[in-house]
Design an enzyme around this catalytic site. Structure first.
Site, mmCIF file in Angstrom:
data_model
loop_
_atom_site.group_PDB
_atom_site.id
_atom_site.type_symbol
_atom_site.label_atom_id
_atom_site.label_comp_id
_atom_site.label_asym_id
_atom_site.label_seq_id
_atom_site.Cartn_x
_atom_site.Cartn_y
_atom_site.Cartn_z
ATOM 1 N N ASN A 198 23.488 64.589 41.260
ATOM 2 C CA ASN A 198 24.892 64.483 40.831
ATOM 3 C C ASN A 198 25.840 65.247 41.746
ATOM 4 O O ASN A 198 26.892 64.734 42.133
ATOM 5 C CB ASN A 198 25.047 64.983 39.388
ATOM 6 C CG ASN A 198 24.266 64.125 38.423
ATOM 7 O OD1 ASN A 198 23.732 63.089 38.811
ATOM 8 N ND2 ASN A 198 24.169 64.550 37.171
ATOM 9 N N HIS A 204 68.253 39.840 50.709
ATOM 10 C CA HIS A 204 67.979 38.574 50.001
ATOM 11 C C HIS A 204 67.535 37.475 50.970
ATOM 12 O O HIS A 204 67.763 36.292 50.707
ATOM 13 C CB HIS A 204 69.203 38.085 49.226
ATOM 14 C CG HIS A 204 69.886 39.148 48.442
ATOM 15 N ND1 HIS A 204 69.498 39.499 47.175
ATOM 16 C CD2 HIS A 204 70.920 39.978 48.759
ATOM 17 C CE1 HIS A 204 70.269 40.479 46.731
ATOM 18 N NE2 HIS A 204 71.135 40.798 47.677
ATOM 19 N N GLU A 210 48.525 36.255 58.039
ATOM 20 C CA GLU A 210 48.308 35.743 56.672
ATOM 21 C C GLU A 210 47.079 36.387 56.039
ATOM 22 O O GLU A 210 47.071 36.733 54.854
ATOM 23 C CB GLU A 210 48.149 34.220 56.708
ATOM 24 C CG GLU A 210 49.459 33.512 57.014
ATOM 25 C CD GLU A 210 49.295 32.020 57.296
ATOM 26 O OE1 GLU A 210 48.199 31.475 57.082
ATOM 27 O OE2 GLU A 210 50.275 31.401 57.741
ATOM 28 N N LYS A 249 31.389 53.064 44.649
ATOM 29 C CA LYS A 249 31.104 52.974 46.089
ATOM 30 C C LYS A 249 31.448 51.646 46.737
ATOM 31 O O LYS A 249 32.173 51.608 47.732
ATOM 32 C CB LYS A 249 29.639 53.305 46.338
ATOM 33 C CG LYS A 249 29.389 54.760 46.089
ATOM 34 C CD LYS A 249 27.971 55.166 46.162
ATOM 35 C CE LYS A 249 27.849 56.516 45.506
ATOM 36 N NZ LYS A 249 28.230 56.494 44.063
ATOM 37 N N SER A 275 44.883 24.179 64.265
ATOM 38 C CA SER A 275 44.561 23.340 63.115
ATOM 39 C C SER A 275 43.517 22.322 63.542
ATOM 40 O O SER A 275 43.495 21.877 64.687
ATOM 41 C CB SER A 275 45.836 22.633 62.646
ATOM 42 O OG SER A 275 45.514 21.418 61.986
ATOM 43 N N LYS A 283 49.687 22.576 66.164
ATOM 44 C CA LYS A 283 49.782 23.808 65.378
ATOM 45 C C LYS A 283 49.251 25.049 66.084
ATOM 46 O O LYS A 283 48.229 25.010 66.762
ATOM 47 C CB LYS A 283 49.003 23.633 64.057
ATOM 48 C CG LYS A 283 49.695 22.771 63.026
ATOM 49 C CD LYS A 283 51.045 23.336 62.668
ATOM 50 C CE LYS A 283 51.339 23.578 61.244
ATOM 51 N NZ LYS A 283 50.428 23.691 60.234
ATOM 52 N N TYR A 341 28.579 63.725 34.613
ATOM 53 C CA TYR A 341 28.181 62.534 35.365
ATOM 54 C C TYR A 341 27.691 61.435 34.425
ATOM 55 O O TYR A 341 26.986 61.685 33.446
ATOM 56 C CB TYR A 341 27.069 62.872 36.376
ATOM 57 C CG TYR A 341 26.608 61.635 37.141
ATOM 58 C CD1 TYR A 341 27.273 61.208 38.283
ATOM 59 C CD2 TYR A 341 25.531 60.863 36.682
ATOM 60 C CE1 TYR A 341 26.886 60.062 38.961
ATOM 61 C CE2 TYR A 341 25.130 59.712 37.363
ATOM 62 C CZ TYR A 341 25.814 59.316 38.494
ATOM 63 O OH TYR A 341 25.434 58.184 39.157
#
Ligand code: ARG
Length: 456
Positions: free
Chosen positions: A108, A154, A288, A323, A275, A281, A315
């Site tokens: 522990n 905005h 992203e 983890k 693409s 593209k 514990y």
């Protein structure tokens, strides 16, 4: 080897073993586990709890295991966790002395220590990665104190700023992120080793000594808290979430700036993808993906917070669930900062397009109103007058700079020839001189401060 077979009369069910084991992921901190054991055993030797010979034998054994794991000569097996794995191999290698390694220690306090050591190392690494990112941002800033672009509110063009000023906003965010990491490091930097299972031990351990060997500021002061504290992980997940939120906002802007409509920036070919169907593209996938991975890191924060909320002292095995999410979040953030920095380093800016965009969006309307105010018109009236100018320009599809003086005067006689200079982009930016504002003069002062900050 199992560490706890004595009181059992049956073998562990295989499904139970699989469900319970953690070696598949806590192997990630084998270096920290061995480092902690080395400190523990040195302390046991110094205190005479084990003999000097035993201490040296164990140290050699542990160093051998570490070297073999590093080189790949030793592979992970089917032990329950990293702690049993190391202990079992130690006993196999050095015999009876190895059986004394765990004197005055519990898994522990051991796992509490390992996780802290691991986290501490990672905090330092993330902090360095952020520093590299800040250096990249600063380079763009130094080169672009006079590159005009529209500032938005905005997502509507608001007032003229510079590219340096825009990047400076993110410099501030990542600078705060670094100081958050420093805070966490400083707060967590107390050593739990010696807390035992929950109630310390009866051996005369020297906790100050192990803390010192492991470069902690000192030992923790309550053994129950020591083995069940995961606050620092929650704080770290929160700081990492904030870093991701900043990266994600920046990515969102880069995606917009890189769009066909804006074309403010070009993401380098080496940081873009194509693409499978549309040959034209060139997609901002990296930006992203970073934006997308933000959700993953938020998930880690929520997960650990939720895991901890119902756990009685001290514990409980629930804590093993800290983890995988923490590791994933740490690795994700490191990868994202690295990729983002590379994307910035290779990105180019279409300065003409940015400047034209600034000219075309009435970003100097506030300055036109300020002109009137400087000539004695109350601000509210000036606001109304400039509103009429904008309406006039919108109908004629021109900008304020294109109006003739007669047209100005028809709306307000206060306007004179100097209006053109007063609302030029150059003036609009140059006049914003207060510290934190976009004028090149103010920006240069800030850049000097940032350079000094990065030199430390
Ligand atoms: N794998 C465990 C964890 O990650 C180590 C501590 C085990 N302690 C125990 N009492 N079962 O939390």
């Amino acid at each position: 080897m199992k560490l706890w077979g004595g009181r059992f009369t049956k073998e562990t069910n295989q499904l139970v073993f699989n469900f319970n084991e953690s070696l598949s992921f806590d192997r990630k901190f084998y270096k920290q586990d061995i480092r902690g054991s080395l400190a523990h055993v040195r302390m046991l030797g110094k205190q005479g709890i084990i003999s000097e010979d035993e201490m040296n034998t164990i140290i050699n054994g542990l160093e051998g295991i570490l070297a073999d794991l590093n080189s790949g000569a030793l592979d992970f097996d089917h032990s329950e966790d990293i702690h049993s794995f190391v202990e079992a191999h130690l006993i196999e290698r050095v015999g009876d002395a190895g059986k004394k390694l765990h004197t005055g220690r519990s898994r522990n306090d051991q796992v509490a220590l390992d996780m802290k050591l691991y986290t501490r190392d990672e905090i330092v690494e993330i902090n360095e990665l952020l520093k590299d990112l800040l250096s990249s941002l600063l380079k763009v800033m130094e080169e672009n104190t006079e590159t005009f672009m529209p500032g938005f509110t905005h997502l509507q063009k608001a007032q003229p700023i510079t590219l340096a000023h825009h990047f400076g906003a993110y410099f501030e965010m990542f600078k705060r992120d670094r100081s958050r990491l420093d805070d966490i490091y400083n707060r967590m930097n107390l050593c739990p080793l010696g807390s035992g299972a929950l109630a310390g031990t009866t051996y005369p351990l020297d906790r100050e000594y192990t803390a010192e060997l492991l470069e902690f500021d000192g030992p923790t002061l309550n053994s129950m808290d020591s083995v069940s504290d995961r606050d620092y992980l929650i704080e770290l997940m929160s700081a990492l979430s904030t870093i991701m939120m900043h990266l994600s906002r920046f990515c969102e802007e880069i995606i917009i700036w890189n769009s066909n409509e804006y074309r403010f920036v070009n993401i380098d070919d080496s940081y873009s993808t194509g693409s499978s169907i549309m040959p034209q593209k060139k997609n901002p996938d990296i930006a992203e993906l970073i934006r997308g991975k933000t959700g993953r890191v938020y998930g880690a924060l929520t997960s650990i917070l939720t895991t901890m909320k119902g756990i009685p002292l001290a514990y409980n095995k629930d804590m093993q669930e800290d983890k995988e999410f923490a590791f994933d979040a740490i690795d994700t953030v490191k990868g994202c900062i690295l990729l983002f920095t590379g994307m910035i380093d290779t990105m180019t800016f279409n300065k003409d397009i940015m400047e034209n965009s600034t000219k075309n969006g009435f970003t100097n309307a506030t300055d036109a109103a300020d002109y009137l105010v400087n000539h004695g018109v109350p601000f509210r009236d000036a606001h109304g007058i400039v509103g009429q100018l904008v309406l006039f320009c919108e109908e004629k599809k021109i900008s304020l700079d294109d109006m003739t003086l007669e047209e100005y005067k028809a709306i307000s006689p206060v306007f004179e020839e100097d209006i053109y200079d007063a609302i030029s982009l150059q003036t609009c930016v140059d006049k914003r001189l207060t510290i934190g504002a976009p004028s090149p003069e103010a920006m240069k002062k800030v850049i000097t401060i940032y350079k000094d900050y990065l030199s430390k």
